[in-house]
Design a protein around this motif. Sequence first.
Motif, PDB file in Angstrom:
ATOM      1  N   ALA A  41     -93.123  32.088  62.343  1.00  0.00           N
ATOM      2  CA  ALA A  41     -92.875  32.757  61.068  1.00  0.00           C
ATOM      3  C   ALA A  41     -92.588  34.235  61.235  1.00  0.00           C
ATOM      4  O   ALA A  41     -92.047  34.874  60.327  1.00  0.00           O
ATOM      5  N   SER A  42     -92.923  34.804  62.392  1.00  0.00           N
ATOM      6  CA  SER A  42     -92.741  36.237  62.630  1.00  0.00           C
ATOM      7  C   SER A  42     -91.454  36.566  63.379  1.00  0.00           C
ATOM      8  O   SER A  42     -91.115  37.747  63.516  1.00  0.00           O
ATOM      9  N   LEU A  43     -90.759  35.563  63.881  1.00  0.00           N
ATOM     10  CA  LEU A  43     -89.515  35.827  64.597  1.00  0.00           C
ATOM     11  C   LEU A  43     -88.448  36.328  63.629  1.00  0.00           C
ATOM     12  O   LEU A  43     -88.268  35.757  62.545  1.00  0.00           O
ATOM     13  N   PRO A  44     -87.701  37.357  64.001  1.00  0.00           N
ATOM     14  CA  PRO A  44     -86.637  37.846  63.114  1.00  0.00           C
ATOM     15  C   PRO A  44     -85.596  36.764  62.797  1.00  0.00           C
ATOM     16  O   PRO A  44     -85.088  36.705  61.680  1.00  0.00           O
ATOM     17  N   GLU A  45     -85.291  35.934  63.787  1.00  0.00           N
ATOM     18  CA  GLU A  45     -84.342  34.838  63.583  1.00  0.00           C
ATOM     19  C   GLU A  45     -84.956  33.553  64.131  1.00  0.00           C
ATOM     20  O   GLU A  45     -85.620  33.563  65.170  1.00  0.00           O
ATOM     21  N   LEU A  46     -84.723  32.460  63.430  1.00  0.00           N
ATOM     22  CA  LEU A  46     -85.245  31.165  63.863  1.00  0.00           C
ATOM     23  C   LEU A  46     -84.208  30.108  63.503  1.00  0.00           C
ATOM     24  O   LEU A  46     -84.144  29.648  62.366  1.00  0.00           O
ATOM     25  N   GLU A  47     -83.402  29.739  64.509  1.00  0.00           N
ATOM     26  CA  GLU A  47     -82.278  28.837  64.261  1.00  0.00           C
ATOM     27  C   GLU A  47     -82.610  27.371  64.538  1.00  0.00           C
ATOM     28  O   GLU A  47     -81.855  26.489  64.137  1.00  0.00           O
ATOM     29  N   TYR A  48     -83.717  27.108  65.204  1.00  0.00           N
ATOM     30  CA  TYR A  48     -84.022  25.761  65.673  1.00  0.00           C
ATOM     31  C   TYR A  48     -85.349  25.271  65.104  1.00  0.00           C
ATOM     32  O   TYR A  48     -86.251  26.058  64.837  1.00  0.00           O
ATOM     33  N   ASP A  49     -85.458  23.946  64.938  1.00  0.00           N
ATOM     34  CA  ASP A  49     -86.751  23.359  64.627  1.00  0.00           C
ATOM     35  C   ASP A  49     -87.697  23.600  65.806  1.00  0.00           C
ATOM     36  O   ASP A  49     -87.276  23.599  66.968  1.00  0.00           O
ATOM     37  N   CYS A  50     -88.969  23.799  65.506  1.00  0.00           N
ATOM     38  CA  CYS A  50     -89.937  24.168  66.537  1.00  0.00           C
ATOM     39  C   CYS A  50     -90.803  22.981  66.953  1.00  0.00           C
ATOM     40  O   CYS A  50     -91.012  22.045  66.177  1.00  0.00           O
ATOM     41  N   GLY A  51     -91.329  23.059  68.166  1.00  0.00           N
ATOM     42  CA  GLY A  51     -92.162  21.985  68.702  1.00  0.00           C
ATOM     43  C   GLY A  51     -93.610  22.143  68.287  1.00  0.00           C
ATOM     44  O   GLY A  51     -94.508  22.180  69.139  1.00  0.00           O
ATOM     45  N   LEU A  52     -93.848  22.217  66.987  1.00  0.00           N
ATOM     46  CA  LEU A  52     -95.182  22.467  66.457  1.00  0.00           C
ATOM     47  C   LEU A  52     -95.695  21.301  65.619  1.00  0.00           C
ATOM     48  O   LEU A  52     -96.631  21.466  64.835  1.00  0.00           O
ATOM     49  N   GLY A  53     -95.091  20.140  65.812  1.00  0.00           N
ATOM     50  CA  GLY A  53     -95.543  18.955  65.087  1.00  0.00           C
ATOM     51  C   GLY A  53     -96.405  18.042  65.928  1.00  0.00           C
ATOM     52  O   GLY A  53     -96.668  16.895  65.544  1.00  0.00           O
TER      53      GLY A  53
END
Length: 326
Positions: A255-267
């Motif tokens: 949530a703190s990254l300026p840009e986030l283009e990809y789904d994250c491996g947090l599931g």
Amino acid sequence: MTPPLADILATARVVALPMTTRFRGVDVREALLFEGPEGWAEFSPFVEYSDAEASVWLAGAIDFGWTPQPAPLRSRIGVNATVPAVPPGQVDAVLARFPGCRTAKVKVAEPGQLLADDVARVRAVREAMGPEGRIRIDANGAWNVDEAEHAIHALAEFDLEYVEQPCASVDELAELRTRVNYMGIPIAADESVRKASDPLAVARAGAADLLVIKAQPLGGIPRALDIVAEAGLPAIVSSALDTAIGLAQGAMLAASLPELEYDCGLGTGALFAEDVADLRPQRGEIPVGRLSPDVERLERLAASPERTQWWIERLTRCHALLVASG
């Protein structure tokens, strides 16, 4: 400042979470949780890691428990499904645990398996997700350059989003990236960032198109953000098979990254039969925010006295390393 060991031990709880499916050789995931002034944190380096490496994880946990974190730029994080090295016939059951996820990360190069097993597994994921689903693979550095090139060719028909850590070393990644660049499949670095003495070497060498970052192994959210900023590459936040407490830290990093283009491996909470709190994907996302473990679950999922003592001793040694390093 590293807080006194007694302050950490005052709330320390060791848990053992059973897995629904064996993952990276793990059937039960152990973690040490503790509460700081800012909230609960997790210390959970894998058992085979040295104290020197594990102490970085402890620094990340302490930072999360004792220090206010950067203001989030997002309230929810899109996450990927994680498919362990299961037979093709088990793929549908695994994906069902990740409702709404449009992306799947598939483990490949499992010890004792063949490339044909990887192809069959990835094919099953593509058939289950359809042409619009996104598929990325993760080899955890298990291939040499020739093996990786051959495997990427074999798996390219499934329209890969990217290939994560196909080879172990930065030099190998750089050579492989040159070889397969014409295919248009990005190379992502994970272990070459979080396990490296110089996490920026992979970017300087032009060895990766993307960085996979993890909050605890990199020493906390602020340090992870600094690495991404200095590397100048897109980043994906992933878990290290964390409990819900660690996943919440990862979500705050994403949530703190300026840009986030990809789904994250947090599931990856979906891979546990039970967790200390609920942070499983819903509609392909998880919320951003701190969590506290459920008291009743802490009791039910408590590790054995022998394993608890093992983790307390490990915590004590790693804390001593942090104090000695200043």
